[in-house]
Write a protein that holds these residues in place. Structure first.
Motif, PDB file in Angstrom:
ATOM      1  N   ALA A  91       0.829  -1.201   0.000  1.00 36.98           N
ATOM      2  CA  ALA A  91       0.000   0.000   0.000  1.00 36.98           C
ATOM      3  C   ALA A  91       0.870   1.260   0.000  1.00 36.98           C
ATOM      4  CB  ALA A  91      -0.922  -0.008   1.211  1.00 36.98           C
ATOM      5  N   GLU A  92       1.987   1.196   0.673  1.00 39.31           N
ATOM      6  CA  GLU A  92       2.894   2.337   0.707  1.00 39.31           C
ATOM      7  C   GLU A  92       4.325   1.828   0.820  1.00 39.31           C
ATOM      8  OE1 GLU A  92       3.074   4.370   4.747  1.00 39.31           O
ATOM      9  OE2 GLU A  92       1.127   3.396   4.855  1.00 39.31           O
ATOM     10  N   GLU A  93       5.245   2.693   0.504  1.00 36.34           N
ATOM     11  CA  GLU A  93       6.658   2.340   0.581  1.00 36.34           C
ATOM     12  C   GLU A  93       7.048   2.087   2.036  1.00 36.34           C
ATOM     13  OE1 GLU A  93      10.901   4.422  -0.603  1.00 36.34           O
ATOM     14  OE2 GLU A  93       9.100   5.619  -0.524  1.00 36.34           O
ATOM     15  N   ASN A  94       7.809   1.041   2.274  1.00 34.58           N
ATOM     16  CA  ASN A  94       8.292   0.777   3.621  1.00 34.58           C
ATOM     17  C   ASN A  94       9.655   1.445   3.754  1.00 34.58           C
ATOM     18  OD1 ASN A  94       9.474  -0.345   5.978  1.00 34.58           O
ATOM     19  ND2 ASN A  94       7.941  -1.952   5.904  1.00 34.58           N
ATOM     20  N   GLN A  95       9.678   2.581   4.424  1.00 32.90           N
ATOM     21  CA  GLN A  95      10.898   3.371   4.537  1.00 32.90           C
ATOM     22  C   GLN A  95      11.932   2.702   5.433  1.00 32.90           C
ATOM     23  OE1 GLN A  95       9.192   7.111   5.807  1.00 32.90           O
ATOM     24  NE2 GLN A  95       9.008   7.829   3.701  1.00 32.90           N
ATOM     25  N   LYS A  96      11.479   1.872   6.356  1.00 31.44           N
ATOM     26  CA  LYS A  96      12.428   1.194   7.246  1.00 31.44           C
ATOM     27  C   LYS A  96      13.229   0.139   6.486  1.00 31.44           C
ATOM     28  CE  LYS A  96       9.486   2.304  11.056  1.00 31.44           C
ATOM     29  NZ  LYS A  96       8.448   1.895  11.960  1.00 31.44           N
ATOM     30  N   LEU A  97      12.546  -0.613   5.612  1.00 33.98           N
ATOM     31  CA  LEU A  97      13.266  -1.582   4.791  1.00 33.98           C
ATOM     32  C   LEU A  97      14.167  -0.868   3.780  1.00 33.98           C
ATOM     33  CD1 LEU A  97      10.502  -4.272   4.196  1.00 33.98           C
ATOM     34  CD2 LEU A  97      12.526  -4.452   5.640  1.00 33.98           C
ATOM     35  N   SER A  98      13.712   0.257   3.283  1.00 32.60           N
ATOM     36  CA  SER A  98      14.547   1.029   2.356  1.00 32.60           C
ATOM     37  C   SER A  98      15.780   1.591   3.063  1.00 32.60           C
ATOM     38  CB  SER A  98      13.730   2.161   1.737  1.00 32.60           C
ATOM     39  OG  SER A  98      12.680   1.629   0.961  1.00 32.60           O
ATOM     40  N   LEU A  99      15.651   1.958   4.327  1.00 34.91           N
ATOM     41  CA  LEU A  99      16.813   2.407   5.094  1.00 34.91           C
ATOM     42  C   LEU A  99      17.802   1.253   5.284  1.00 34.91           C
ATOM     43  CD1 LEU A  99      18.327   4.569   6.689  1.00 34.91           C
ATOM     44  CD2 LEU A  99      16.975   3.913   8.701  1.00 34.91           C
ATOM     45  N   ALA A 100      17.282   0.063   5.532  1.00 36.02           N
ATOM     46  CA  ALA A 100      18.163  -1.107   5.641  1.00 36.02           C
ATOM     47  C   ALA A 100      18.907  -1.329   4.329  1.00 36.02           C
ATOM     48  CB  ALA A 100      17.354  -2.342   6.014  1.00 36.02           C
ATOM     49  N   MET A 101      18.223  -1.132   3.216  1.00 33.79           N
ATOM     50  CA  MET A 101      18.895  -1.238   1.920  1.00 33.79           C
ATOM     51  C   MET A 101      19.959  -0.143   1.766  1.00 33.79           C
ATOM     52  SD  MET A 101      15.703  -2.295  -0.530  1.00 33.79           S
ATOM     53  CE  MET A 101      16.610  -1.975  -2.010  1.00 33.79           C
ATOM     54  N   GLY A 102      19.673   1.043   2.316  1.00 36.74           N
ATOM     55  CA  GLY A 102      20.662   2.116   2.295  1.00 36.74           C
ATOM     56  C   GLY A 102      21.915   1.746   3.086  1.00 36.74           C
ATOM     57  N   PHE A 103      21.717   1.094   4.244  1.00 38.55           N
ATOM     58  CA  PHE A 103      22.868   0.607   5.026  1.00 38.55           C
ATOM     59  C   PHE A 103      23.684  -0.389   4.208  1.00 38.55           C
ATOM     60  CE2 PHE A 103      20.564   1.618   9.179  1.00 38.55           C
ATOM     61  CZ  PHE A 103      21.484   2.567   9.574  1.00 38.55           C
ATOM     62  N   LEU A 104      23.000  -1.308   3.537  1.00 38.93           N
ATOM     63  CA  LEU A 104      23.704  -2.310   2.738  1.00 38.93           C
ATOM     64  C   LEU A 104      24.421  -1.653   1.560  1.00 38.93           C
ATOM     65  CD1 LEU A 104      21.033  -5.147   2.739  1.00 38.93           C
ATOM     66  CD2 LEU A 104      23.207  -5.104   3.990  1.00 38.93           C
ATOM     67  N   ASP A 105      23.783  -0.694   0.933  1.00 42.15           N
ATOM     68  CA  ASP A 105      24.380   0.011  -0.196  1.00 42.15           C
ATOM     69  C   ASP A 105      25.638   0.766   0.223  1.00 42.15           C
ATOM     70  OD1 ASP A 105      24.469   0.896  -2.898  1.00 42.15           O
ATOM     71  OD2 ASP A 105      23.597   2.815  -2.271  1.00 42.15           O
ATOM     72  N   ALA A 106      25.639   1.285   1.448  1.00 46.35           N
ATOM     73  CA  ALA A 106      26.789   2.039   1.948  1.00 46.35           C
ATOM     74  C   ALA A 106      27.797   1.145   2.684  1.00 46.35           C
ATOM     75  CB  ALA A 106      26.311   3.158   2.875  1.00 46.35           C
ATOM     76  N   ASP A 107      27.592  -0.169   2.623  1.00 49.29           N
ATOM     77  CA  ASP A 107      28.495  -1.161   3.246  1.00 49.29           C
ATOM     78  C   ASP A 107      28.569  -1.040   4.768  1.00 49.29           C
ATOM     79  OD1 ASP A 107      29.155  -2.381   0.806  1.00 49.29           O
ATOM     80  OD2 ASP A 107      30.739  -0.928   0.432  1.00 49.29           O
ATOM     81  N   PHE A 108      27.443  -0.788   5.411  1.00 51.77           N
ATOM     82  CA  PHE A 108      27.383  -0.752   6.866  1.00 51.77           C
ATOM     83  C   PHE A 108      26.580  -1.956   7.342  1.00 51.77           C
ATOM     84  CE2 PHE A 108      27.792   3.879   5.891  1.00 51.77           C
ATOM     85  CZ  PHE A 108      29.070   4.029   6.395  1.00 51.77           C
ATOM     86  N   TRP A 109      27.211  -3.135   7.258  1.00 45.45           N
ATOM     87  CA  TRP A 109      26.527  -4.379   7.565  1.00 45.45           C
ATOM     88  C   TRP A 109      26.013  -4.470   9.001  1.00 45.45           C
ATOM     89  CZ3 TRP A 109      23.473  -7.953   6.404  1.00 45.45           C
ATOM     90  CH2 TRP A 109      23.380  -9.115   7.164  1.00 45.45           C
ATOM     91  N   PRO A 110      26.772  -4.105  10.030  1.00 44.65           N
ATOM     92  CA  PRO A 110      26.255  -4.257  11.404  1.00 44.65           C
ATOM     93  C   PRO A 110      24.950  -3.479  11.632  1.00 44.65           C
ATOM     94  CG  PRO A 110      28.612  -3.846  11.456  1.00 44.65           C
ATOM     95  CD  PRO A 110      28.161  -3.638  10.048  1.00 44.65           C
ATOM     96  N   GLN A 111      24.873  -2.264  11.101  1.00 47.65           N
ATOM     97  CA  GLN A 111      23.660  -1.472  11.264  1.00 47.65           C
ATOM     98  C   GLN A 111      22.498  -2.080  10.460  1.00 47.65           C
ATOM     99  OE1 GLN A 111      26.670  -0.322  10.489  1.00 47.65           O
ATOM    100  NE2 GLN A 111      27.201   1.296  11.929  1.00 47.65           N
ATOM    101  N   ALA A 112      22.792  -2.543   9.264  1.00 42.53           N
ATOM    102  CA  ALA A 112      21.761  -3.168   8.433  1.00 42.53           C
ATOM    103  C   ALA A 112      21.235  -4.424   9.105  1.00 42.53           C
ATOM    104  CB  ALA A 112      22.328  -3.506   7.060  1.00 42.53           C
ATOM    105  N   LYS A 113      22.148  -5.214   9.667  1.00 43.77           N
ATOM    106  CA  LYS A 113      21.738  -6.465  10.326  1.00 43.77           C
ATOM    107  C   LYS A 113      20.823  -6.170  11.507  1.00 43.77           C
ATOM    108  CE  LYS A 113      23.476 -10.521  12.695  1.00 43.77           C
ATOM    109  NZ  LYS A 113      24.635 -11.163  13.299  1.00 43.77           N
ATOM    110  N   GLY A 114      21.166  -5.157  12.306  1.00 45.62           N
ATOM    111  CA  GLY A 114      20.324  -4.806  13.448  1.00 45.62           C
ATOM    112  C   GLY A 114      18.919  -4.412  13.027  1.00 45.62           C
ATOM    113  N   LEU A 115      18.821  -3.626  11.960  1.00 45.51           N
ATOM    114  CA  LEU A 115      17.516  -3.197  11.469  1.00 45.51           C
ATOM    115  C   LEU A 115      16.753  -4.362  10.844  1.00 45.51           C
ATOM    116  CD1 LEU A 115      15.725  -0.735  11.299  1.00 45.51           C
ATOM    117  CD2 LEU A 115      16.842  -0.118   9.162  1.00 45.51           C
TER     118      LEU A 115
END
Length: 128
Positions: A91-115
């Protein structure tokens, strides 16, 4: 219009370097966890129900004519197979999952894993 991926990457960099705290940003991301989890549970329940109807046979049919009528009425409905395998648009964009993708894109695995662990009920691997 959808939020640009570069904004999520920028937010991820700011969070990873400690310039912004996730606790400060998280409440402003949509949708809230309870709503997203409930929507995902509803989608899974709908698909499970459709999957159960695949290949169902009406053993209570009394004649061949009734069976043919049942098939015609089922043909008018949406097939259970298409419900079970069709990906529905959120129904709408999930900004939290998109932020996790942003962490992965920027190579910040520990933060992405936590989210991703926090959002596990949403099945993040199924996020487009």
């Amino acid at each position: 219009s959808p939020t640009p991926a570069s904004l999520y990457r920028l937010a991820a960099v700011l969070l990873a370097h400690g310039w912004v705290k996730l606790e400060d940003l998280y409440p402003h991301l949509a949708p809230d966890d309870a709503t997203a989890f409930a929507a995902r549970a509803t989608l899974i329940a709908m698909r499970m129900e459709a999957t159960k109807r695949i290949g169902a046979i009406n053993l209570a049919a009394t004649s061949l004519n009734q069976t043919v009528a049942d098939k015609e009425s089922l043909a008018a409905e949406v097939s259970p197979e298409s419900i079970a395998v069709t990906e529905t648009e959120p129904a709408e964009e999930n900004q939290k999952l998109s932020l996790a993708m942003g962490f992965l894109d920027a190579d910040f695995w520990p933060q992405a894993k936590g989210l991703l662990v926090k959002l596990a009920p949403l099945e993040p691997a199924a996020h487009p």
